[in-house]
Scaffold this active site. Sequence first.
Site, PDB file in Angstrom:
ATOM      1  N   SER A   1      77.901  -5.203 -52.854  1.00  5.51           N
ATOM      2  CA  SER A   1      77.755  -4.196 -51.587  1.00  5.51           C
ATOM      3  C   SER A   1      77.112  -4.876 -50.479  1.00  5.51           C
ATOM      4  O   SER A   1      77.164  -4.395 -49.346  1.00  5.51           O
ATOM      5  CB  SER A   1      77.021  -2.959 -51.772  1.00  5.51           C
ATOM      6  OG  SER A   1      75.686  -3.262 -52.073  1.00  5.51           O
TER       7      SER A   1
ATOM      8  N   LYS B   1      71.577   4.657 -49.116  1.00  8.32           N
ATOM      9  CA  LYS B   1      71.503   3.842 -48.276  1.00  8.32           C
ATOM     10  C   LYS B   1      71.329   4.164 -47.050  1.00  8.32           C
ATOM     11  O   LYS B   1      70.391   3.501 -46.327  1.00  8.32           O
ATOM     12  CB  LYS B   1      72.590   2.723 -48.488  1.00  8.32           C
ATOM     13  CG  LYS B   1      72.758   2.052 -49.937  1.00  8.32           C
ATOM     14  CD  LYS B   1      74.024   1.375 -49.945  1.00  8.32           C
ATOM     15  CE  LYS B   1      74.006   0.710 -51.394  1.00  8.32           C
ATOM     16  NZ  LYS B   1      75.358  -0.268 -51.463  1.00  8.32           N
TER      17      LYS B   1
END
Length: 743
Positions: free
Chosen positions: A612, A655
Amino acid sequence: MQKFNNTSEIEPLKDFLGQDRAVTAMELGLKINNPAYNIYIAGDPGTGKSTYTMKILDECSKDKNSHKDWCYVYNFDNPREPIVISLERGMGKIFKDDIEEMIDKLFEEIKEAFDSEEYEVNKNTLLEEYEMQKEDLIKKIKTYGEEKGFKLKSSKVGMVFVPLNENFEDEVSSEEFFKIKKELENMAIKVVYQIREIEENIKTIMIEIEDEVGKLVVDPHIQELKAKYENYDKIVNYINKVREDILKNLELFYLDDEELREYYNKDSFLKYAVNLFVDNENNETAPIIVESNPSPSNLFGKVEYDYNSGNIKTDFTKVFSGSLQKSNGGYLVLYAQQLLSYPLSWELLKKAIQSQKIPMETKVSIEPEEIPLNLKIILIGSNYIYDVLYRYDSEFSKCFKMFVDFDNEMDRSEVTEYGMAKFIAFQCEKNKLKHFTYEAVEDVIKHSTRLVGSKKKLSTDFNKLLEIITEADIFAKLENKDFVEKKHVEIAILEKRKRLNKIENKIDEFIEDNTIMIDTEGSRVGVINGLSVLGMGEYSFGRPSRISVTTSMGNKGIVNIEREVKMSGAIHNKGVLILQGYLAEQFAQEYPLSVNAYICFEQNYGGIDGDSATLAELCALLSSLSEIPIKQNIAITGSLNQKGEIQVVGGITEKIEGFYNVCKKRGFKDKVYGVILPKDNMDNLILSDEMEKTIKDGCFKIYPVSKIEESVEILTNKMFEDIKNLVKEKLDSYNKLREPKKE
């Protein structure tokens, strides 16, 4: 979702929610009457596997009536191999009581019969007859001897003849004397044999009389039992054997010596006992057994034994049933992880399924007859265990042909949302909780979408949802509210987070005092705020991580510093190689890529994995090569392919919240803070009401992107083509410096 004021107005959930595929498979597996079609149920914890299993088994057991009683009895032909007998439900105890009652009655009646006047008269008559015949024979030989001049005397060696007077030997010749004596002695021998023959005849007659008396007492009881159990061939055969044995040992039933009687009670009469091995008298429906400790003895039964003078001793009455025998005719529920902790249990279970007989491992010299297996086994475990067993145990697929897979999510629709409301109503009634308002239910549904990480899905982890429901009820009661409101659900979620977020708070402190360096102001070349997710048990949270890139002339390509020090996982290594592929396609078509690029996750001490960060790494790499600074007030996450297309990542909500919390604590200033994320991740974004308000107020922004070009332009306020040209110029300069100088 249909409108209602609170969950007391709606019908509680009766069906199982969100597992249509699993429910269909389970129902089919239970209908298939094939010994190989046992069921393996897989799924994450909390998805309701065990609850659903017990619910549907309760329903199915009502229509099934194949469970029986099982008894072990003595094997008169081979005592080492006790015989097993099956009876209709409830008949086992009756059979046991009938045998015990018959033996008890025979004790009384046989003793009474042999103590009766009639039997004594017959016995005495025979004995008197024997004595008369004996006396008559002795009298005849005695008279004959006297006629010959000898009298009969008894001695230790038997009957002897001696002369009547001392001068008898003088009166006859020696030859005549010995001739007469020899004749008399031969007659005495014949008399002795005749007496013995009479004794044997008397004994035979006595035995016949005793046998006849015994039959007169025993047979009525035997015939009564045989008539009662005429449909059970094994029982009729066993009763015949009992009759034969009793008639052979009638004397045991009328012993007067109490000590001897006690001895025989322990040893001889034990063979007339019945071991009620499985008693289903009180089980109107098919048995459902959940075995949580499937050791071999708990699962398959055991034989207990005693130590006697250093020897192991046991008998068929010490054979005890296990879960397989108790659940025979019904259902046995096992848990895979617990079962596999006993390798012998697993092997024996497969053997039982394939042979359709329940083995019983014994440590002593007794081998009970095996019971036929007739049940459905349900094995509950994880998908991982299922995959391992399927791959590495060739017999597993032959024994568990039906796979029931519980999903951890379900589609979000009006039907499933209303089903969630009905689930809350059911839990409120079941656990005596306050009912939830419509808004509180909506908040539980939102929490459910957050658990699964998608706006289009709802979580089927009902255990976690029930925790929030239960705790929200407590906060409503503390405020003396009639119903659980939205704020109570929010408090329950917040309080649970507080119980678990110690590490999150520690990291926040490190960021605040600059122990962990994160910039949220200004711009920097080759430095970018990536986003990562940290997990601690069931709790996970996101935090920004500084990623830095430095470049120079060389031929090493992209160097992953984490990999060099063995702190990088395989997926992260793959992501770095993807970056190299992207650069090769974009900038190495005319000449080899001449660059050294060093990528580092700053202040990373625990290792890193995942792809990611590849989008952030490429942006920082392009910044370093172009020398164009990157905004530090914007963080970024996303996976990249070699064509520069941005792919979805996990933990997107955590996140974004992680970077938002850092910005919030430092204070929102004049500029807009935000996060760049994959466009396809927007459905996975479930933000808090506070964050949504901040975004609406314009202090924080979400930037959904689908290509690297968009990301770079947002971070630099430059056109991507301009950045690309600057990168190409830098690489051209590196290449020219590496070319050999012409003389």
